[in-house]
Design a protein around this motif. Structure first.
Motif, PDB file in Angstrom:
ATOM      1  N   ALA A 158       0.848  -1.197   0.000  1.00 40.83           N
ATOM      2  CA  ALA A 158       0.000   0.000   0.000  1.00 40.83           C
ATOM      3  C   ALA A 158       0.881   1.245   0.000  1.00 40.83           C
ATOM      4  O   ALA A 158       1.933   1.272   0.640  1.00 40.83           O
ATOM      5  CB  ALA A 158      -0.928   0.018   1.206  1.00 40.83           C
ATOM      6  N   ARG A 159       0.424   2.242  -0.721  1.00 52.73           N
ATOM      7  CA  ARG A 159       1.118   3.542  -0.779  1.00 52.73           C
ATOM      8  C   ARG A 159       0.193   4.599  -0.197  1.00 52.73           C
ATOM      9  O   ARG A 159      -0.945   4.767  -0.649  1.00 52.73           O
ATOM     10  CB  ARG A 159       1.463   3.899  -2.225  1.00 52.73           C
ATOM     11  CG  ARG A 159       2.205   5.223  -2.398  1.00 52.73           C
ATOM     12  CD  ARG A 159       2.408   5.523  -3.883  1.00 52.73           C
ATOM     13  NE  ARG A 159       3.217   6.710  -4.110  1.00 52.73           N
ATOM     14  CZ  ARG A 159       2.716   7.959  -4.145  1.00 52.73           C
ATOM     15  NH1 ARG A 159       1.408   8.144  -3.975  1.00 52.73           N
ATOM     16  NH2 ARG A 159       3.517   8.996  -4.353  1.00 52.73           N
ATOM     17  N   SER A 160       0.679   5.355   0.803  1.00 56.69           N
ATOM     18  CA  SER A 160      -0.154   6.328   1.508  1.00 56.69           C
ATOM     19  C   SER A 160       0.524   7.696   1.514  1.00 56.69           C
ATOM     20  O   SER A 160       1.720   7.796   1.767  1.00 56.69           O
ATOM     21  CB  SER A 160      -0.414   5.872   2.953  1.00 56.69           C
ATOM     22  OG  SER A 160      -1.200   6.817   3.637  1.00 56.69           O
ATOM     23  N   PHE A 161      -0.306   8.764   1.210  1.00 57.15           N
ATOM     24  CA  PHE A 161       0.232  10.126   1.244  1.00 57.15           C
ATOM     25  C   PHE A 161      -0.836  11.075   1.759  1.00 57.15           C
ATOM     26  O   PHE A 161      -2.014  10.976   1.384  1.00 57.15           O
ATOM     27  CB  PHE A 161       0.655  10.580  -0.150  1.00 57.15           C
ATOM     28  CG  PHE A 161       1.075  12.027  -0.196  1.00 57.15           C
ATOM     29  CD1 PHE A 161       2.271  12.442   0.374  1.00 57.15           C
ATOM     30  CD2 PHE A 161       0.235  12.981  -0.769  1.00 57.15           C
ATOM     31  CE1 PHE A 161       2.637  13.776   0.344  1.00 57.15           C
ATOM     32  CE2 PHE A 161       0.595  14.321  -0.796  1.00 57.15           C
ATOM     33  CZ  PHE A 161       1.807  14.714  -0.234  1.00 57.15           C
ATOM     34  N   ALA A 162      -0.403  12.010   2.644  1.00 58.49           N
ATOM     35  CA  ALA A 162      -1.292  13.065   3.165  1.00 58.49           C
ATOM     36  C   ALA A 162      -0.478  14.336   3.329  1.00 58.49           C
ATOM     37  O   ALA A 162       0.580  14.318   3.940  1.00 58.49           O
ATOM     38  CB  ALA A 162      -1.918  12.650   4.491  1.00 58.49           C
ATOM     39  N   ASP A 163      -0.986  15.421   2.782  1.00 61.35           N
ATOM     40  CA  ASP A 163      -0.288  16.705   2.877  1.00 61.35           C
ATOM     41  C   ASP A 163      -0.720  17.399   4.163  1.00 61.35           C
ATOM     42  O   ASP A 163      -1.530  18.308   4.177  1.00 61.35           O
ATOM     43  CB  ASP A 163      -0.632  17.579   1.669  1.00 61.35           C
ATOM     44  CG  ASP A 163       0.273  18.810   1.605  1.00 61.35           C
ATOM     45  OD1 ASP A 163       1.194  18.912   2.417  1.00 61.35           O
ATOM     46  OD2 ASP A 163       0.017  19.658   0.726  1.00 61.35           O
ATOM     47  N   GLY A 164      -0.147  16.946   5.279  1.00 60.80           N
ATOM     48  CA  GLY A 164      -0.538  17.447   6.605  1.00 60.80           C
ATOM     49  C   GLY A 164      -0.300  16.340   7.616  1.00 60.80           C
ATOM     50  O   GLY A 164       0.728  15.654   7.583  1.00 60.80           O
ATOM     51  N   SER A 165      -1.269  16.158   8.508  1.00 60.63           N
ATOM     52  CA  SER A 165      -1.162  15.034   9.437  1.00 60.63           C
ATOM     53  C   SER A 165      -1.297  13.730   8.672  1.00 60.63           C
ATOM     54  O   SER A 165      -2.065  13.624   7.721  1.00 60.63           O
ATOM     55  CB  SER A 165      -2.257  15.154  10.502  1.00 60.63           C
ATOM     56  OG  SER A 165      -2.160  14.080  11.403  1.00 60.63           O
ATOM     57  N   HIS A 166      -0.543  12.699   9.123  1.00 61.43           N
ATOM     58  CA  HIS A 166      -0.479  11.456   8.351  1.00 61.43           C
ATOM     59  C   HIS A 166      -0.422  10.267   9.310  1.00 61.43           C
ATOM     60  O   HIS A 166       0.455  10.200  10.184  1.00 61.43           O
ATOM     61  CB  HIS A 166       0.762  11.466   7.453  1.00 61.43           C
ATOM     62  CG  HIS A 166       0.753  10.389   6.417  1.00 61.43           C
ATOM     63  ND1 HIS A 166       1.803  10.168   5.563  1.00 61.43           N
ATOM     64  CD2 HIS A 166      -0.180   9.457   6.092  1.00 61.43           C
ATOM     65  CE1 HIS A 166       1.523   9.156   4.765  1.00 61.43           C
ATOM     66  NE2 HIS A 166       0.310   8.712   5.068  1.00 61.43           N
ATOM     67  N   GLN A 167      -1.350   9.334   9.164  1.00 59.36           N
ATOM     68  CA  GLN A 167      -1.348   8.090   9.940  1.00 59.36           C
ATOM     69  C   GLN A 167      -2.055   7.023   9.129  1.00 59.36           C
ATOM     70  O   GLN A 167      -2.688   7.319   8.111  1.00 59.36           O
ATOM     71  CB  GLN A 167      -2.003   8.285  11.311  1.00 59.36           C
ATOM     72  CG  GLN A 167      -3.384   8.891  11.270  1.00 59.36           C
ATOM     73  CD  GLN A 167      -3.915   9.197  12.652  1.00 59.36           C
ATOM     74  OE1 GLN A 167      -4.568   8.351  13.243  1.00 59.36           O
ATOM     75  NE2 GLN A 167      -3.608  10.378  13.166  1.00 59.36           N
ATOM     76  N   LEU A 168      -1.962   5.775   9.578  1.00 57.46           N
ATOM     77  CA  LEU A 168      -2.515   4.668   8.807  1.00 57.46           C
ATOM     78  C   LEU A 168      -3.240   3.689   9.739  1.00 57.46           C
ATOM     79  O   LEU A 168      -2.702   2.655  10.115  1.00 57.46           O
ATOM     80  CB  LEU A 168      -1.407   3.948   8.025  1.00 57.46           C
ATOM     81  CG  LEU A 168      -1.872   2.804   7.105  1.00 57.46           C
ATOM     82  CD1 LEU A 168      -2.890   3.286   6.104  1.00 57.46           C
ATOM     83  CD2 LEU A 168      -0.672   2.205   6.372  1.00 57.46           C
ATOM     84  N   PRO A 169      -4.489   4.008  10.128  1.00 55.08           N
ATOM     85  CA  PRO A 169      -5.296   3.077  10.915  1.00 55.08           C
ATOM     86  C   PRO A 169      -5.997   2.086   9.985  1.00 55.08           C
ATOM     87  O   PRO A 169      -7.121   2.318   9.544  1.00 55.08           O
ATOM     88  CB  PRO A 169      -6.291   3.987  11.622  1.00 55.08           C
ATOM     89  CG  PRO A 169      -6.429   5.170  10.716  1.00 55.08           C
ATOM     90  CD  PRO A 169      -5.145   5.300   9.975  1.00 55.08           C
ATOM     91  N   LEU A 170      -5.321   0.988   9.656  1.00 53.94           N
ATOM     92  CA  LEU A 170      -5.829   0.009   8.691  1.00 53.94           C
ATOM     93  C   LEU A 170      -6.552  -1.094   9.439  1.00 53.94           C
ATOM     94  O   LEU A 170      -5.973  -1.748  10.311  1.00 53.94           O
ATOM     95  CB  LEU A 170      -4.673  -0.557   7.868  1.00 53.94           C
ATOM     96  CG  LEU A 170      -5.054  -1.348   6.626  1.00 53.94           C
ATOM     97  CD1 LEU A 170      -5.816  -0.493   5.628  1.00 53.94           C
ATOM     98  CD2 LEU A 170      -3.793  -1.913   5.976  1.00 53.94           C
ATOM     99  N   THR A 190      -1.402  23.968   7.958  1.00 50.60           N
ATOM    100  CA  THR A 190      -1.793  23.070   9.050  1.00 50.60           C
ATOM    101  C   THR A 190      -1.000  23.378  10.311  1.00 50.60           C
ATOM    102  O   THR A 190      -1.554  23.425  11.419  1.00 50.60           O
ATOM    103  CB  THR A 190      -1.577  21.611   8.633  1.00 50.60           C
ATOM    104  OG1 THR A 190      -2.311  21.350   7.432  1.00 50.60           O
ATOM    105  CG2 THR A 190      -2.042  20.661   9.727  1.00 50.60           C
ATOM    106  N   ALA A 191       0.292  23.584  10.148  1.00 47.96           N
ATOM    107  CA  ALA A 191       1.126  23.898  11.312  1.00 47.96           C
ATOM    108  C   ALA A 191       0.693  25.209  11.965  1.00 47.96           C
ATOM    109  O   ALA A 191       0.554  25.308  13.193  1.00 47.96           O
ATOM    110  CB  ALA A 191       2.588  23.962  10.892  1.00 47.96           C
ATOM    111  N   ILE A 192       0.463  26.250  11.141  1.00 50.20           N
ATOM    112  CA  ILE A 192       0.029  27.536  11.688  1.00 50.20           C
ATOM    113  C   ILE A 192      -1.364  27.415  12.295  1.00 50.20           C
ATOM    114  O   ILE A 192      -1.688  28.042  13.311  1.00 50.20           O
ATOM    115  CB  ILE A 192       0.064  28.616  10.592  1.00 50.20           C
ATOM    116  CG1 ILE A 192       1.484  28.799  10.072  1.00 50.20           C
ATOM    117  CG2 ILE A 192      -0.469  29.945  11.118  1.00 50.20           C
ATOM    118  CD1 ILE A 192       1.589  29.777   8.914  1.00 50.20           C
ATOM    119  N   CYS A 193      -2.215  26.588  11.680  1.00 51.04           N
ATOM    120  CA  CYS A 193      -3.579  26.400  12.181  1.00 51.04           C
ATOM    121  C   CYS A 193      -3.565  25.844  13.603  1.00 51.04           C
ATOM    122  O   CYS A 193      -4.340  26.257  14.460  1.00 51.04           O
ATOM    123  CB  CYS A 193      -4.348  25.483  11.234  1.00 51.04           C
ATOM    124  SG  CYS A 193      -6.020  25.113  11.773  1.00 51.04           S
TER     125      CYS A 193
END
Length: 927
Positions: free
Chosen positions: A159-171, A310-313
């Motif tokens: 599996a390939r996973s990408f997120a522009d911000g917070s990133h986790q993989l609860p599969l 996201t960081a500033i938010c």
């Protein structure tokens, strides 16, 4: 030797230990069971980070040794932008295929691709994510879910996973029934959360419109922001937008912007709710600074970087939360009860959101609390803040009541002082002031000016009805409503007065000893401590001179408008209008003053009124046209219902029309000076016509001297042009009105084609033609020529065309009139008329000449009375002429509409034909 031997033994032991230890990256395959309830696969994953994001599956297959086993049930990389590859194995121990579902419960994953080795040793790929079209998902669910059917044995997945911000993989791994049962419960809970927020929004929006307190409006916006954030954070926003066909995915910046929006609207709501301006004025700049930072971060997120946004938010959200909690704490310390509710509400939200934020930045592991805490805490916060708003309303009410009590004490201290001042005021004020007590009686304390206004001294303790209402020109019903309102208000709650104040007259005509006065009244109430009315205070002001002046101004404005209308139409048309109008008014005067009115007389009144209204309408004489329209409507109703006419009403309405007509006529004659020249004498037209014929016979005598012959010819031509007018000039005047009529009907001005012999006709024939063509033009433009869009749809020009032709032959004038409109709907005319089923097309077409016949469904100022063509027939008959219809070919494929033309004939015994220039002769003269 011993040392060397010992070293060899140690190396052998170390090798055995190393061999027995599990190798890095060798995660244990997960063995499925009959029922899988969402088991987290984190500890069965092997992870490989791809910082460049360029690796493909073919590259990954060559890098198995680089994978590292996961140490967490849910891998969490926090604010880490690298692509993550994972590898895991699932073992099917059964002897039959097992369908499973793999769910990635991290809603914010941008792109998630999963690869499974198929039976032909190739790789099947499925993908989902909030930046991919929702319709491409394997399972239509708010989070990425993938279906697989596992044959017996072990299956390898990448599996390939990408997120522009917070990133986790609860599969998670599910079997079919367990997944959909659990999914239904989650959707139900989400529906309750969102529904609760929507109800709170609507309720507080209602309070905003009721109380006009902007605090409730900002609260509604804040709650709505929470709904948008929760819908997005839970994945239902993308699901809903896709089902509605609005969008396939939610843009990446949207989630961050929604958090900034919540922070900003929360600050605005708190600013007004806590009354920061008064209670904590030093916090005003802090609130503004954080709001400005939120706006700036929205721009950064949209146009610069989602990761940076996201960081500033997270920073701005933390600043906003700490500021709000501090503000609530300080306000609560001021013993402000709503502040306690406010503090409790934000405390619940802070508790829930803290776990979620720590999880998103990678400082806390994923759990049910971190997944649902902020949403549940937000719902509790909304509920408590709603209680806080209720407490705020009560607090403001108590504060207002306290202020009212204080004001009452102050007012009581001033009452004695003001009483003396009021008494002095009543003696000197130049207005009539009185107070009405129980039973509607006037109190003895009234202003000194009141007797002078009312004209008598006997006022005290008298009934207001007897003193004023009964001496006014108000109707009996208006007097009774005013009196009942007074009786129902004094001694009762002020609400009765407020609800019925519209029944109290604001102005009336007061009559005493034959003298009229215009009095303007203002009504107020004097209340006791129980909000009950002690007295009704009335102020009377004599405005007689003002009303007289106002009526004079209105009269002058009306006269000016009449003069303006007459000036615009010009002298010649004005004279022609009143010349024919005098005849119609005179005939109607004679008929309406007859001892009785039979249906034929009413029909003549009807036609005359309609004709005069049409002419006034064409000339834009608005007030006269409106007055005639009202009378015409009454005649039309009498004829339609076949009821006896009300003679008194007919006289009254005719008198009104005659008065308006005379106002126009006086302006025409006296103000504009449009009258006969006193240097001229009036000669009967018939005498002139006989002399013209006599001169014609003399001109035909060849024995007369040449000079005398020329003189006779000249005088005959001059007399001819004095009393006769050429048909081309008459038709030209008539056709100039077509543009005005089209404008009134909202149509394009028509194109006019006219061909007419230069024939001179008598004055009575001229009037008949003008009156007839008013109806013909209106009929053609209202019923015949279609609106421009419909004509264009039929392939016709937007402008309609009117054609008129006139010629003289064998003692008869022939006039043909037609348009290029829709034609006659013969079948519809047959249904609406009295024509039988066997009637010929010509007989059906002739039905339109019946008085009262109309194909228009509604009556307007322009048409719908059903007297247009019937009136034309009457005008021509009065001049011994005729009117008929000549049918042409069908205009549509079904044959429902037929082309037609109107043919008018007039006797030419009084007409003159001009050969050229001024050389004119009667039809009886030799050519």
């Amino acid at each position: 030797m011993a040392l060397r031997y010992s070293q060899q033994i140690f190396l052998l032991w170390l090798g055995i230990i190393t061999f027995c230890m599990p190798r890095a990256g060798a995660a244990v395959p997960y063995t499925i069971t009959e029922k899988e309830n969402g088991r987290m696969l984190g500890l069965h994953l092997e992870i490989l980070e791809d910082p460049s994001g360029r690796l493909q599956l073919s590259d990954i297959l060559l890098m198995d040794a680089a994978f590292q086993p996961s140490r967490d049930p849910v891998p969490n990389w926090g604010l880490h932008r690298a692509v993550q590859w994972v590898k895991f194995s699932v073992h099917n121990p059964f002897d039959h295929p097992v369908p499973i579902l793999l769910e990635n419960t991290f809603t914010f994953v941008d792109q998630f691709q999963i690869y499974h080795r198929n039976a032909s040793h190739g790789w099947d790929m499925k993908q989902a994510g909030d930046q991919l079209p929702f319709s491409t998902r394997d399972v239509q669910s708010r989070q990425p879910v993938f279906r697989f059917t596992l044959e017996p044995g072990t299956h390898i997945f990448y599996a390939r996973s990408f997120a522009d911000g917070s990133h986790q993989l609860p599969l998670q791994l599910w079997t079919h029934d367990e997944f959909f049962s659990h999914n239904a419960l989650e959707y139900s809970y989400i529906g309750i959360l969102i529904g609760f927020h929507v109800v709170i929004c609507l309720y507080n929006l209602f309070l905003f419109f009721s109380l006009r307190d902007k605090t409730f409006l900002y609260y509604v916006i804040y709650v709505a922001s929470n709904v948008i954030y929760q819908s997005t954070g839970l994945g239902v926003m993308q699901h809903a937008l896709s089902n509605l066909g609005l969008a396939q995915h939610v843009p990446n910046p949207f989630m961050v912007i929604s958090v900034d929006w919540i922070a900003m609207t929360g600050l605005l709501f708190s600013y007004y709710f806590l009354n920061i301006e008064e209670r904590l004025p030093g916090f005003r700049r802090i609130y503004l600074a954080i709001c400005g930072l939120d706006v700036l971060n929205m721009l950064i997120t949209t146009f610069v970087s989602v990761w940076l946004g996201t960081a500033i938010c997270l920073l701005t959200a933390s600043l906003a939360t700490s500021t709000l909690m501090t503000s609530g704490l300080l306000v609560a310390r001021q013993r402000y009860l709503p502040g306690y509710f406010y503090l409790a509400g934000w405390g619940c939200y802070l508790l829930g959101v803290t776990g979620t934020v720590m999880n998103l930045v990678g400082l806390a592991s994923t759990s049910e609390f971190t997944r649902w805490g902020q949403f549940t805490g937000g719902a509790v916060e909304i509920a408590i803040l709603s209680l806080a708003l209720g407490a705020r309303i009560n607090a403001k009410r108590r504060q207002a009541m306290q202020m009212i009590k204080q004001l009452n004490h102050e007012l009581e201290d001033k009452v004695a002082e003001r009483t003396a001042e009021i008494h002095s005021l009543l003696l000197h004020i130049p207005q009539g002031i009185l107070s009405i007590g129980r039973e509607g009686r006037i109190s003895p304390n009234f202003s000194a000016q009141l007797p002078a206004i009312l004209g008598h001294e006997s006022i005290a303790n008298q009934s207001f009805r007897t003193i004023i209402l009964e001496r006014s020109t108000l109707s009996a019903d208006a007097r009774d409503q005013a009196w009942q309102t007074i009786l129902a208000s004094v001694g009762e709650h002020s609400l009765n007065f407020d609800l019925n104040i519209d029944k109290l007259p604001a102005q009336l005509t007061y009559t005493l000893d034959g003298m009229d006065k215009e009095l303007r009244l203002t009504w107020n109430r004097e209340l006791n401590a129980n909000d009950e009315i002690k007295h009704i205070l009335v102020t009377l002001l004599d405005v007689t001179s003002e009303v007289v002046a106002q009526h004079e101004v209105e009269r002058q404005n009306q006269e000016f408008e009449i003069i303006k209308q007459l000036v615009e139409i010009g002298s010649r048309k004005s004279i022609q209008f009143f010349s024919s109008g005098d005849q119609l008014i005179e005939e109607n005067h004679r008929l309406v003053h007859a001892p009785s009115l039979n249906p034929d007389a009413i029909r003549i009144l009807f036609v005359n009124t309609h004709t005069l209204k049409g002419a006034a309408r064409v000339l834009q004489l608005q007030e006269l046209a409106n007055a005639l329209h009202l009378v015409e409507t009454y005649y039309s109703q009498v004829l339609k219902d076949q009821q006896p006419i009300d003679q008194a009403r007919a006289l009254q309405e005719f008198a009104h029309v005659q008065a308006v007509y005379q106002r126009y006529f006086r302006a025409h004659r006296d103000i504009l000076g449009r009258r006969d020249d006193l240097k001229k004498v009036v000669v009967d037209r018939e005498i002139l016509q006989e002399n013209i014929k006599l001169l014609g016979h003399l001109e035909g005598i060849e024995a007369l001297p040449h000079e005398l012959h020329g003189l006779i010819h000249t005088r005959r031509s001059e007399l001819t042009h004095l009393i006769f007018r050429s048909i081309p000039s008459i038709l030209d005047d008539i056709m100039q009105q077509a543009g005005k009529i089209a404008k009134d009907l909202g149509r394009e001005p028509p194109i006019i084609h006219m061909e007419a012999d230069d024939i001179l006709v008598s004055y009575s024939q001229e009037l008949a033609l003008k009156n007839a063509f008013i109806h013909l033009l209106r009929n053609a433009l209202d019923h015949g020529i279609e609106p421009a869009p419909l004509r264009l749809a039929k392939g016709k020009p937007a402008q309609g065309t009117l054609k008129v032709a006139a010629r003289e032959a064998e003692g008869t004038i022939y006039i043909r009139f037609e348009d290029d409109g829709r034609g006659l709907a013969l079948e519809r005319i047959r249904r609406l008329s009295q024509a039988g089923p066997d009637a010929s097309p010509e007989a059906i077409a002739a039905s339109i000449f019946e008085t009262g016949f109309s194909t228009t469904e509604s009556v307007t100022m322009m048409s719908g009375r059903g007297i247009g063509l019937g009136a034309v027939q009457q005008f021509m008959a009065a001049e011994q002429g005729t009117v008929r219809i000549e049918l042409g070919p069908p205009l549509d494929e079904k044959g429902e509409f037929r082309a037609f033309s109107i043919h008018i004939t007039l006797p030419a015994r009084h007409a003159m034909r001009c050969r050229s220039g001024s050389n004119c002769s009667s039809p009886a003269d030799p050519a």
